[in-house]
Design a protein around this motif. Structure first.
Motif, PDB file in Angstrom:
ATOM      1  N   LEU A 123       7.408   1.514   5.513  1.00  0.00           N
ATOM      2  CA  LEU A 123       8.443   2.373   4.966  1.00  0.00           C
ATOM      3  C   LEU A 123       7.901   3.783   5.031  1.00  0.00           C
ATOM      4  CD1 LEU A 123       9.944   0.978   1.656  1.00  0.00           C
ATOM      5  CD2 LEU A 123      11.138   1.578   3.752  1.00  0.00           C
ATOM      6  N   LEU A 154      -9.841  -0.239   4.310  1.00  0.00           N
ATOM      7  CA  LEU A 154      -8.704   0.649   4.557  1.00  0.00           C
ATOM      8  C   LEU A 154      -9.257   2.030   4.846  1.00  0.00           C
ATOM      9  CD1 LEU A 154      -5.675   1.572   4.217  1.00  0.00           C
ATOM     10  CD2 LEU A 154      -6.157   1.764   1.768  1.00  0.00           C
ATOM     11  N   ILE A 177       0.815   5.428   0.224  1.00  0.00           N
ATOM     12  CA  ILE A 177       0.035   6.636   0.459  1.00  0.00           C
ATOM     13  C   ILE A 177       1.001   7.816   0.431  1.00  0.00           C
ATOM     14  CG2 ILE A 177      -1.653   7.792   1.934  1.00  0.00           C
ATOM     15  CD1 ILE A 177      -2.043   5.105   3.377  1.00  0.00           C
ATOM     16  N   ARG A 197       4.705  -4.079   7.942  1.00  0.00           N
ATOM     17  CA  ARG A 197       6.029  -3.634   7.549  1.00  0.00           C
ATOM     18  C   ARG A 197       5.844  -2.220   7.005  1.00  0.00           C
ATOM     19  NH1 ARG A 197       7.693  -7.949   3.337  1.00  0.00           N
ATOM     20  NH2 ARG A 197       5.481  -7.780   2.908  1.00  0.00           N
ATOM     21  N   ASP A 231       8.723   7.937   4.764  1.00  0.00           N
ATOM     22  CA  ASP A 231       9.623   9.031   4.435  1.00  0.00           C
ATOM     23  C   ASP A 231       8.954  10.312   4.940  1.00  0.00           C
ATOM     24  OD1 ASP A 231      11.011  11.092   3.320  1.00  0.00           O
ATOM     25  OD2 ASP A 231      11.197  10.194   1.329  1.00  0.00           O
ATOM     26  N   LEU A 267       0.861  -1.184   0.000  1.00  0.00           N
ATOM     27  CA  LEU A 267       0.000   0.000   0.000  1.00  0.00           C
ATOM     28  C   LEU A 267       0.893   1.227   0.000  1.00  0.00           C
ATOM     29  CD1 LEU A 267      -2.693   1.582   0.631  1.00  0.00           C
ATOM     30  CD2 LEU A 267      -2.242   1.100   3.044  1.00  0.00           C
ATOM     31  N   ARG A 279       0.711  -6.537   4.962  1.00  0.00           N
ATOM     32  CA  ARG A 279       1.144  -5.815   3.774  1.00  0.00           C
ATOM     33  C   ARG A 279       2.232  -4.810   4.109  1.00  0.00           C
ATOM     34  NH1 ARG A 279      -3.279  -3.420   0.271  1.00  0.00           N
ATOM     35  NH2 ARG A 279      -3.624  -2.085   2.062  1.00  0.00           N
ATOM     36  N   LEU A 280       3.050  -4.502   3.101  1.00  0.00           N
ATOM     37  CA  LEU A 280       3.980  -3.396   3.255  1.00  0.00           C
ATOM     38  C   LEU A 280       3.192  -2.105   3.072  1.00  0.00           C
ATOM     39  CD1 LEU A 280       7.219  -2.726   3.278  1.00  0.00           C
ATOM     40  CD2 LEU A 280       6.663  -1.938   0.988  1.00  0.00           C
ATOM     41  N   VAL A 281       3.404  -1.165   3.979  1.00  0.00           N
ATOM     42  CA  VAL A 281       2.743   0.133   3.864  1.00  0.00           C
ATOM     43  C   VAL A 281       3.825   1.192   3.705  1.00  0.00           C
ATOM     44  CG1 VAL A 281       1.209   1.796   4.939  1.00  0.00           C
ATOM     45  CG2 VAL A 281       0.841  -0.653   5.325  1.00  0.00           C
ATOM     46  N   ALA A 282       3.746   1.934   2.604  1.00  0.00           N
ATOM     47  CA  ALA A 282       4.732   2.973   2.333  1.00  0.00           C
ATOM     48  C   ALA A 282       4.056   4.330   2.416  1.00  0.00           C
ATOM     49  CB  ALA A 282       5.341   2.765   0.947  1.00  0.00           C
ATOM     50  N   LEU A 283       4.623   5.213   3.230  1.00  0.00           N
ATOM     51  CA  LEU A 283       4.049   6.542   3.440  1.00  0.00           C
ATOM     52  C   LEU A 283       5.098   7.584   3.105  1.00  0.00           C
ATOM     53  CD1 LEU A 283       2.545   5.832   6.982  1.00  0.00           C
ATOM     54  CD2 LEU A 283       1.359   5.678   4.786  1.00  0.00           C
ATOM     55  N   ILE A 284       4.725   8.555   2.298  1.00  0.00           N
ATOM     56  CA  ILE A 284       5.676   9.609   1.942  1.00  0.00           C
ATOM     57  C   ILE A 284       5.053  10.981   2.176  1.00  0.00           C
ATOM     58  CG2 ILE A 284       7.185  10.556   0.153  1.00  0.00           C
ATOM     59  CD1 ILE A 284       6.934   7.964  -1.362  1.00  0.00           C
ATOM     60  N   ASP A 323      -5.235  -0.184   8.346  1.00  0.00           N
ATOM     61  CA  ASP A 323      -5.178  -1.157   7.260  1.00  0.00           C
ATOM     62  C   ASP A 323      -5.684  -2.505   7.766  1.00  0.00           C
ATOM     63  OD1 ASP A 323      -4.490  -2.093   4.728  1.00  0.00           O
ATOM     64  OD2 ASP A 323      -2.567  -2.843   5.452  1.00  0.00           O
ATOM     65  N   THR A 324      -6.851  -2.908   7.289  1.00  0.00           N
ATOM     66  CA  THR A 324      -7.397  -4.216   7.680  1.00  0.00           C
ATOM     67  C   THR A 324      -7.634  -5.039   6.419  1.00  0.00           C
ATOM     68  OG1 THR A 324      -9.784  -3.777   7.529  1.00  0.00           O
ATOM     69  CG2 THR A 324      -8.646  -2.969   9.503  1.00  0.00           C
ATOM     70  N   VAL A 347      -3.750   5.994   9.311  1.00  0.00           N
ATOM     71  CA  VAL A 347      -3.954   4.914   8.348  1.00  0.00           C
ATOM     72  C   VAL A 347      -4.341   3.665   9.142  1.00  0.00           C
ATOM     73  CG1 VAL A 347      -2.913   3.465   6.580  1.00  0.00           C
ATOM     74  CG2 VAL A 347      -2.224   5.866   6.791  1.00  0.00           C
TER      75      VAL A 347
END
Lengths: 368, 368
Positions: B308, B341, A343, B306, B310, A341, B322-327, B336-337, B334
């Motif tokens: 990530l 979501l 965002i 997991r 920034d 995911l 799931r991998l969750v990436a936030l920038i 996440d189920t 957030v």
């Protein structure tokens, strides 16, 4: 000068379908790159859109160059693609190898062929204008030129290389090309745009295959020789053996450096300005831009997600059937896939690439 | 006045474990409400934290009142909970029914029992101070009072009812209660807080079961009679039949209205000020607040995701792998189920409830 009709009869479209599109992670993956996705909401993938756009001038005459790993997906998405018209690369070797091999294979079949190379991951909304531009480019190419299609800059972008035009040629819109210039800094970009003499270079080239390969023979003789060896074996039983022996050693070089720039120095390149809207959808911000089409404050949705949004704007791209609820988010980018995911916001869309670099370094290769 | 020791020996903790917590959707669901989740990062659920906190004064003497549907989850989370100490409600009937039935069942077993009711979904960080406060409350209760624990307001909140204190009692901290007041407007809330005479009412009541039920008999005789009938059958083979016959008809009323307010008017209520930190974690913003504990600009993570990130701040609560990436997101929330979501910001955390209302209306009951 040959007539337009006979030039068009020589035309063969080549679609290089490569490039992962790191800035579109987690939608775009090594195993399912950008061109295999519907990024416009057209109901078709970018590859299918590219194919359809070219059909009026290249029905039965369109070659796709893609990676071995994408063979199945490409064949599924393009049921009309003939086996003879697909080149599967054992590994990526940059644009010169891809386009020169297509040119060499086609030239052995039709010595007078004029090829036109169009990336599989561009978005072009006005097909009629696109085709008119390509037809003029084919005419100019038939006169012995390498013709590029120049995009009129809409802003002083530092993300593109530029094409400096010279004198007009004896065609409705075509001009000589003085030179190709690399991605500039913002100051230079502003000068280019203000001068009115520069186009964006989107890597669309139309030229007699023979001419392309002659230039390559001068600039990169070893690469040319290896490509020629593979092309010679292509339509024979020894294709696989020769490919296996030669492909891994091919020099990785972009066609801009190996052919376009040196040819421009020799006065061999012309440009036809594009009179169509073009998007490279290089990152999620540009996809959002494309989807919103000026409608401010909207949330664009691509994919099958069920969405509940309360005063949110931006884009949601979903590859799952989960419900996604968004409240009070501005210019948000949400990419929802089964195992990852993302965002972020439009403002930070470019940073997705560095995040992918972090993933590479931290050994999350299953997610790339 | 009885001694503290003998009063404490009469003490029995009651944990009403109910309430879905709509503002914590999609983490909190009808099938897995707030108290069954770890919302503090303690590694335990709120219910388990509540249980553990009370053990030093209620080992083997803790009763849980919860919905039939949560029986399995509660038994799994509280392996030490004896079957005799769980009351399963066929359907929710508000706090009076829950607490009065526990009081009535326990009183039939131990006529002199003093019960203390502590919601399963509160966060209390300083167990020693909490226990000291409860012990004083138990002593005061033994003198024939309904004792509430008053929270010292940290701001003029309009989200709580308030408790107005009266004269000090002959205990270290306890005071009489003049009255309970409903959730005020902001102007009144400011006056309450400035006066120093008001506490927040968090619904913690400690009282002799007999006294609670006497008050209820006066204020809600029908409800009292039905509860008494159920309690009489509770430890007999006819429990299910009597429960089935009487429970659905029970009046839904909060204990504040049925017992606390009328008892205060009669001078029967005392308050012991809480000297511990208390949080109701009513929405994701308060969970984020609790997690960050003053550390600005951090991203708190609850769950197994997991991540990530920034330059993002806020909170990520994950129920998936799931991998969750936030920038570049500020104060983001957030959640996440597997099937839903939620993405919002701290500022909009309160709006989650209305989103759940929309879900109800649009028939997405499988997600509630």
């Amino acid at each position: 000068m040959k007539s337009e009709i006979s030039a068009l009869e020589r035309f063969y479209a080549v679609i290089p379908a490569g490039g992962v599109g790191s800035r579109l992670w987690p939608l775009s993956r090594a195993s399912a790159p950008k061109f295999l996705h519907d990024l416009t909401g057209s109901g078709q993938t970018l590859l299918q859109d590219t194919w359809d756009r070219l059909q009026p001038i290249s029905a039965g005459r369109t070659m796709v160059v893609t990676g071995n790993v994408h063979a199945h997906a490409v064949e599924q998405q393009l049921p009309e693609l003939d086996d003879a018209n697909i080149i599967l690369e054992p590994s990526p070797r940059d644009s010169t190898a891809a386009i020169a091999l297509a040119a060499a294979v086609l030239m052995r079949r039709e010595p007078e062929v004029i090829i036109g190379s169009f990336a599989a991951d561009h978005v072009i909304l006005d097909t009629d204008q696109f085709l008119a531009t390509v037809k003029e480019a084919v005419s100019v190419a038939a006169s012995g030129k390498i013709v590029t299609i120049g995009l009129r800059p809409t802003e002083p972008s530092v993300g593109f290389g530029y094409i400096q035009k010279g004198d007009p040629l004896d065609y409705p819109n075509a001009c000589e090309v003085l030179k190709f210039v690399e991605k500039p800094n913002i100051k230079l970009a502003r000068q280019y745009v203000e001068s009115g003499d520069y186009f964006w270079n989107a890597g669309m080239f139309i030229a007699p295959a023979k001419l392309l390969l002659e230039v390559l023979q001068r600039t990169e003789p070893e690469l040319h020789a290896a490509i020629d060896k593979i092309a010679q074996a292509w339509d024979t039983p020894s294709r696989e053996a020769v490919l296996k022996a030669n492909w891994p050693k091919l020099k990785r070089i972009a066609i801009d450096y190996s052919i376009a720039e040196p040819a421009a120095e020799q006065g061999l390149v012309a440009v036809v300005p594009a009179e169509f809207e073009w998007h490279d959808v290089g990152d999620f911000a540009s996809i959002a831009e494309l989807q919103s089409q000026g409608r401010k404050g909207n949330l664009a949705v691509l994919g099958s997600a069920r969405v509940l949004s309360d005063s949110s704007s931006g884009i949601l791209i979903s590859d799952t059937d989960r419900l996604v609820a968004l409240i009070g988010l501005e210019d948000v980018i949400v990419v929802d896939t089964p195992d990852a995911l993302l965002i972020t916001t439009k403002e930070h869309a470019q940073k997705v690439k560095s995040l992918v670099d972090v993933l590479k370094q931290s050994g999350h290769s299953e997610l790339l």
